[in-house]
Design an enzyme around this catalytic site. Structure first.
Site, PDB file in Angstrom:
ATOM      1  N   GLU A   1      42.245 -73.095 -50.390  1.00 30.00           N
ATOM      2  CA  GLU A   1      41.011 -72.990 -51.163  1.00 30.00           C
ATOM      3  C   GLU A   1      40.791 -74.185 -52.082  1.00 30.00           C
ATOM      4  O   GLU A   1      41.738 -74.783 -52.592  1.00 30.00           O
ATOM      5  CB  GLU A   1      41.048 -71.733 -52.027  1.00 30.00           C
ATOM      6  CG  GLU A   1      41.092 -70.436 -51.242  1.00 30.00           C
ATOM      7  CD  GLU A   1      41.036 -69.211 -52.119  1.00 30.00           C
ATOM      8  OE1 GLU A   1      40.606 -68.159 -51.605  1.00 30.00           O
ATOM      9  OE2 GLU A   1      41.419 -69.292 -53.303  1.00 30.00           O
TER      10      GLU A   1
ATOM     11  N   CYS B   1      38.651 -62.336 -58.220  1.00 28.44           N
ATOM     12  CA  CYS B   1      38.652 -63.569 -57.430  1.00 28.44           C
ATOM     13  C   CYS B   1      38.056 -63.294 -56.060  1.00 28.44           C
ATOM     14  O   CYS B   1      38.231 -62.214 -55.500  1.00 28.44           O
ATOM     15  CB  CYS B   1      40.058 -64.152 -57.301  1.00 28.44           C
ATOM     16  SG  CYS B   1      41.351 -63.001 -56.842  1.00 28.44           S
TER      17      CYS B   1
END
Length: 202
Positions: free
Chosen positions: A124, A77
């Site tokens: 995010e 990620c």
């Protein structure tokens, strides 16, 4: 792209992409500032690599990570940098963190926010991808990013997460619920139709 083992690949001053709730860019800011305080909404991605429909690669985040060090999470990620599309950024990061390449399938995107102690936050708009990684293509994890990794039976991950949720990153918990629920069939499709690729959204 061949990287020396242990090469630094994450930097406090790398420019990330700020976005609004519709994933439209609103500017750029350094990674350090984006994650300070309550955080600023920015573009991100998560990748899950599977050996087969029932076996997933997870990793433990390095102790060098400022946010959630030592927590278990998905295969890979990170964030696209200024000027990068998600396709370029995901392939860059797979090489930097795991030393592999994989054809990825886009699943969905979601917005979340999470605070880590008094150090900073993730805020995010995260795109989630899955891919199949064949056994001969063994990962070569970067110790600056990854403390430990392994292939895990998905049912065992379900049990581990139920017993010790505090050992996992907050975004992983949200994404895993989606992978084991509405997107489970798409994981299975990776292996029913070899080479299948869905273009990334956006």
């Amino acid at each position: 792209m061949q990287l020396a083992r242990g090469q630094q690949v994450s930097f406090a001053d790398e420019p990330l992409i700020l976005v609004d709730g519709d994933d439209l860019p609103t500017g750029h800011e350094s990674k350090e500032r984006v994650h300070a305080g309550e955080g600023q909404l920015h573009r991100a991605f998560s990748v899950f690599l599977f050996l087969n429909p029932d076996t997933v690669l997870l990793h433990e985040r390095s102790a060098e990570k400022p946010l959630w060090p030592g927590f278990w999470t998905n295969s890979c990620c990170s964030h696209p940098r200024r000027g990068e599309c998600n396709h370029t950024a995901t392939q860059r990061r797979l090489q930097q963190e795991l030393g592999v390449a994989a054809e990825l399938t886009y699943l969905y995107k979601f917005e979340y926010a999470a605070r880590y102690l008094d150090i900073g936050s993730e805020r995010e708009l995260c795109s989630v991808y899955i891919g199949a990684l064949q056994q001969p293509l063994a990962p070569r994890p970067n110790p600056r990013e990854i403390a430990a990794w392994g292939w895990f039976d998905c049912s065992a991950v379900d049990g581990w997460l139920a017993r010790e949720p505090e050992r996992f990153t907050p975004w992983f918990k949200l994404e895993w619920a989606a992978l084991r629920g509405p997107y489970r069939g798409m994981v299975e499709d990776l292996f029913r139709t070899p080479g299948k690729h869905l273009a990334e959204a956006g």
